[in-house]
Design an enzyme around this catalytic site. Structure first.
Site, PDB file in Angstrom:
ATOM      1  N   ARG A  79      46.225   9.169-109.951  1.00 31.08           N
ATOM      2  CA  ARG A  79      46.184   9.135-111.412  1.00 31.08           C
ATOM      3  C   ARG A  79      45.067   8.189-111.826  1.00 31.08           C
ATOM      4  O   ARG A  79      45.092   7.002-111.468  1.00 31.08           O
ATOM      5  CB  ARG A  79      47.538   8.658-111.967  1.00 31.08           C
ATOM      6  CG  ARG A  79      47.525   8.460-113.457  1.00 31.08           C
ATOM      7  CD  ARG A  79      48.870   8.072-114.053  1.00 31.08           C
ATOM      8  NE  ARG A  79      48.617   7.723-115.436  1.00 31.08           N
ATOM      9  CZ  ARG A  79      48.979   6.589-116.024  1.00 31.08           C
ATOM     10  NH1 ARG A  79      49.704   5.693-115.374  1.00 31.08           N
ATOM     11  NH2 ARG A  79      48.651   6.350-117.278  1.00 31.08           N
ATOM     12  N   HIS A 123      43.446   5.384-121.795  1.00 33.80           N
ATOM     13  CA  HIS A 123      44.038   4.165-121.241  1.00 33.80           C
ATOM     14  C   HIS A 123      43.289   2.983-121.878  1.00 33.80           C
ATOM     15  O   HIS A 123      42.657   2.183-121.197  1.00 33.80           O
ATOM     16  CB  HIS A 123      43.944   4.172-119.715  1.00 33.80           C
ATOM     17  CG  HIS A 123      44.947   3.287-119.037  1.00 33.80           C
ATOM     18  ND1 HIS A 123      45.783   3.716-118.035  1.00 33.80           N
ATOM     19  CD2 HIS A 123      45.266   1.985-119.226  1.00 33.80           C
ATOM     20  CE1 HIS A 123      46.547   2.725-117.625  1.00 33.80           C
ATOM     21  NE2 HIS A 123      46.262   1.654-118.339  1.00 33.80           N
ATOM     22  N   GLU A 169      50.917   4.085-122.484  1.00 35.26           N
ATOM     23  CA  GLU A 169      51.624   2.978-123.122  1.00 35.26           C
ATOM     24  C   GLU A 169      51.176   2.658-124.550  1.00 35.26           C
ATOM     25  O   GLU A 169      50.673   1.565-124.820  1.00 35.26           O
ATOM     26  CB  GLU A 169      51.504   1.716-122.264  1.00 35.26           C
ATOM     27  CG  GLU A 169      52.076   1.891-120.880  1.00 35.26           C
ATOM     28  CD  GLU A 169      52.163   0.585-120.095  1.00 35.26           C
ATOM     29  OE1 GLU A 169      51.728  -0.461-120.604  1.00 35.26           O
ATOM     30  OE2 GLU A 169      52.680   0.624-118.970  1.00 35.26           O
ATOM     31  N   ASN A 296      56.335   4.475-117.084  1.00 33.04           N
ATOM     32  CA  ASN A 296      55.773   3.280-116.443  1.00 33.04           C
ATOM     33  C   ASN A 296      56.885   2.249-116.406  1.00 33.04           C
ATOM     34  O   ASN A 296      57.334   1.770-117.452  1.00 33.04           O
ATOM     35  CB  ASN A 296      54.591   2.718-117.252  1.00 33.04           C
ATOM     36  CG  ASN A 296      53.356   3.599-117.173  1.00 33.04           C
ATOM     37  OD1 ASN A 296      53.381   4.667-116.563  1.00 33.04           O
ATOM     38  ND2 ASN A 296      52.274   3.162-117.791  1.00 33.04           N
ATOM     39  N   TYR A 298      58.282  -1.345-114.899  1.00 32.71           N
ATOM     40  CA  TYR A 298      57.979  -2.609-114.205  1.00 32.71           C
ATOM     41  C   TYR A 298      59.197  -3.518-114.083  1.00 32.71           C
ATOM     42  O   TYR A 298      59.372  -4.192-113.087  1.00 32.71           O
ATOM     43  CB  TYR A 298      56.827  -3.338-114.909  1.00 32.71           C
ATOM     44  CG  TYR A 298      55.500  -2.649-114.669  1.00 32.71           C
ATOM     45  CD1 TYR A 298      54.787  -2.894-113.515  1.00 32.71           C
ATOM     46  CD2 TYR A 298      54.999  -1.719-115.564  1.00 32.71           C
ATOM     47  CE1 TYR A 298      53.590  -2.242-113.247  1.00 32.71           C
ATOM     48  CE2 TYR A 298      53.803  -1.062-115.309  1.00 32.71           C
ATOM     49  CZ  TYR A 298      53.102  -1.333-114.152  1.00 32.71           C
ATOM     50  OH  TYR A 298      51.930  -0.672-113.885  1.00 32.71           O
ATOM     51  N   GLU A 356      53.768   4.857-113.260  1.00 33.70           N
ATOM     52  CA  GLU A 356      53.361   3.534-112.765  1.00 33.70           C
ATOM     53  C   GLU A 356      54.600   2.756-112.342  1.00 33.70           C
ATOM     54  O   GLU A 356      55.612   2.757-113.056  1.00 33.70           O
ATOM     55  CB  GLU A 356      52.662   2.680-113.845  1.00 33.70           C
ATOM     56  CG  GLU A 356      51.255   3.098-114.149  1.00 33.70           C
ATOM     57  CD  GLU A 356      50.616   2.246-115.250  1.00 33.70           C
ATOM     58  OE1 GLU A 356      50.988   1.067-115.424  1.00 33.70           O
ATOM     59  OE2 GLU A 356      49.748   2.796-115.950  1.00 33.70           O
TER      60      GLU A 356
HETATM   61  C1  GCO Z   1      49.751  -1.147-118.322  1.00 34.47           C
HETATM   62  C2  GCO Z   1      48.828  -0.450-117.588  1.00 34.47           C
HETATM   63  C3  GCO Z   1      48.100  -1.047-116.495  1.00 34.47           C
HETATM   64  C4  GCO Z   1      48.438  -2.464-116.152  1.00 34.47           C
HETATM   65  C5  GCO Z   1      49.723  -2.574-115.397  1.00 34.47           C
HETATM   66  C6  GCO Z   1      50.068  -3.984-114.986  1.00 34.47           C
HETATM   67  O1  GCO Z   1      50.361  -0.305-118.648  1.00 34.47           O
HETATM   68  O2  GCO Z   1      49.849  -2.295-118.678  1.00 34.47           O
HETATM   69  O3  GCO Z   1      49.020   0.904-117.534  1.00 34.47           O
HETATM   70  O4  GCO Z   1      46.826  -0.952-117.023  1.00 34.47           O
HETATM   71  O5  GCO Z   1      47.416  -2.978-115.401  1.00 34.47           O
HETATM   72  O6  GCO Z   1      50.775  -2.108-116.169  1.00 34.47           O
HETATM   73  O7  GCO Z   1      50.193  -4.791-116.115  1.00 34.47           O
END
Ligand code: GCO
Length: 465
Positions: A79, A123, A169, A296, A298, A356
């Site tokens: 991606r 992005h 995002e 995404n 985290y 992600e």
């Molecule tokens: C984000 C992004 C990435 C970042 C990653 C880590 O969404 O913030 O897609 O560009 O680098 O998430 O912070």
């Protein structure tokens, strides 16, 4: 299929992700125009140590070597995002053929290596000209300008690209770019932020309509949305409702419009008149405008009801006993499976891609550049296991992309935050596959989590490129 979630279907799309501004460099090469991130990084004090995207990982010049690295990692998919001002230096009008041809060659190179491209259209690197001339995403014409740009890519790459991501995002674009002013374009205007969000959603809808009307409509198109699983701090109805609002800050604002054609009711109640109305035409274009949900993921948070704390009246309850990454994000794999279930209920019928997932840790390279990043392996393993569990429980997850293929420019934090499966030396741009990269390539080749050893130094399969 295994019910413990350790075995994955053969067609599962294993990949890694990057973004143009974070890896390409070559910001003034080949006719590229400036983006709002070039302008932002050039402003003193905006990024750590004044780092910029001028070189980044030099991926623009090294993309063939990078695809070779991806092949060695066994990636099934990659991606990446297209830099809008590389293709349209002014954001609209004349196409920069040289810039467009970079992506054309990248896609051919990927396909020759057996790697499926997933292309993100936005992005965060808006052409600076659109910011200066029109005020960027606040302008109501931006969605149509974005759709014209998207069309250039559908026409050029659409015969070979079958996975498209419209926006990455938008919540971060709005929050960091327009509420806190910590990201480009560095605006602090909460009122404007709602309009920017609105136009981003309209941009998605217009681009999807163009894709569906184009002769290249043979693939799937959707957004990549950051969402967290919110665990209520207690069983009290107030905390339970607050936790639901916390997830809806992401999904009710950016997910629901793309499926139901409008913001979640609770956000209309909470944000009030600041939240713009969609026209009937907007709503028509928005409804069912995602072919998949790109998640995404985290971390998750514990949330409590906090009277008076902003329109949503929610507050994060810190969990100091949980390990945190160098981004200060808690490591919470336990949130992923419930979140996947939640998404599959709310957006019934949509496949999900984890677009992600990954973590920054304090990597230490040895003299050869090798990083034995066991904490990253543990992070990825636990999250992949959660994905496998959701799959085994019937959630339609089709793929998983590690953020990131290689260490890169972490926006305002510069090169200090290392997320890669591959180390990228910030001085020389030399690449070295980390232990996590070796671990991931094993996982992909077997499709079984339980079979994969931890790839410490003794199990290294190769050397640096
Ligand atoms: C984000 C992004 C990435 C970042 C990653 C880590 O969404 O913030 O897609 O560009 O680098 O998430 O912070």
């Amino acid at each position: 299929m295994s019910t413990n979630g350790d075995v994955f279907p053969p067609a599962f799309l294993w990949g890694a992700a990057t973004a143009a501004f974070q890896v390409e460099g070559a910001t003034a090469d080949g006719g590229r125009g400036p983006s709002i991130w070039d302008v932002f990084c050039a402003t003193p004090g905006k990024t750590a140590r004044g780092e910029t995207g001028e070189i980044a990982c030099d991926h623009y010049h090294r993309f063939r070597d990078d695809v070779e690295l991806m092949r060695r990692l066994n990636l099934r998919a990659y991606r990446f995002s297209v830099s809008w001002p590389r293709v349209l230096p002014q954001g609209r009008g004349d196409i920069n053929k040289q810039g467009l041809s970079f992506y054309d060659r990248l896609v051919d190179c990927l396909l020759a290596a057996g790697i499926e491209p997933m292309v993100t259209l936005y992005h965060w690197d808006l052409p600076a000209a659109l910011q200066m001339e029109l005020g960027g995403w606040a302008h109501p014409d931006l969605p149509l300008i974005f759709a014209d740009y998207a069309d250039v890519l559908f026409n050029t790459l659409g015969d070979r690209v079958h996975h498209w991501v419209t926006l990455n995002e938008p919540w971060v674009v709005v929050n960091a770019g327009y509420i806190h002013g910590t990201h480009a374009p560095g605006v602090k205007d909460a009122g404007l932020a709602y309009r920017v969000a609105h136009n981003l959603l309209r941009a998605h809808a217009h681009a999807v309509a163009r894709y569906r009307a184009s002769p290249h409509n043979r693939g799937a198109i959707g957004p990549a949305l950051n969402v967290l699983q919110a665990f209520p701090a207690s069983e009290s109805p107030a905390d339970v409702a607050a936790a639901e609002r916390a997830t809806l800050e992401f999904c009710g604002w950016f997910g629901d419009p793309l499926y139901y054609g409008d913001y979640a009711d609770v956000l209309r109640e909470r944000f009030g008149a600041a939240l713009p109305e969609f026209t009937a035409e907007d709503a028509r274009l928005l409804t069912r405008s995602m072919d998949f949900f790109g998640l995404n993921y985290y971390f998750s948070h514990v949330i409590r009801h906090a009277p008076g704390a902003g329109p949503l009246e929610i507050e994060v309850v810190p969990q100091p006993q949980i390990p945190h990454t160098t981004m200060s994000w808690p490591v919470t794999p336990g949130g992923l499976c419930p979140l996947l279930h939640w998404l599959s209920r709310r957006y019934a019928g949509l496949p999900i891609y984890i677009t992600e997932n990954g973590a920054a840790f304090p990597d230490q390279a040895d003299a050869s550049g090798f990083v034995n990043d066991q904490p990253r392996i543990a992070y990825l393993r636990d999250h992949v296991r959660a994905v496998g569990q959701a799959l085994a429980e019937g959630v339609d997850v089709r793929g998983y992309f590690v953020w990131s293929l290689m260490d890169n420019l972490e926006w305002t934090l510069g090169f200090s935050q290392r997320f890669g499966l591959v180390r990228c030396d910030s001085e020389t741009s030399q690449r070295t596959i980390k232990a996590s990269g070796h671990w991931y390539s094993e996982l992909i080749s077997t499709g079984r989590l339980d079979d994969v050893p931890n790839a410490d130094g003794a199990e290294r399969m190769g050397v640096s490129l």
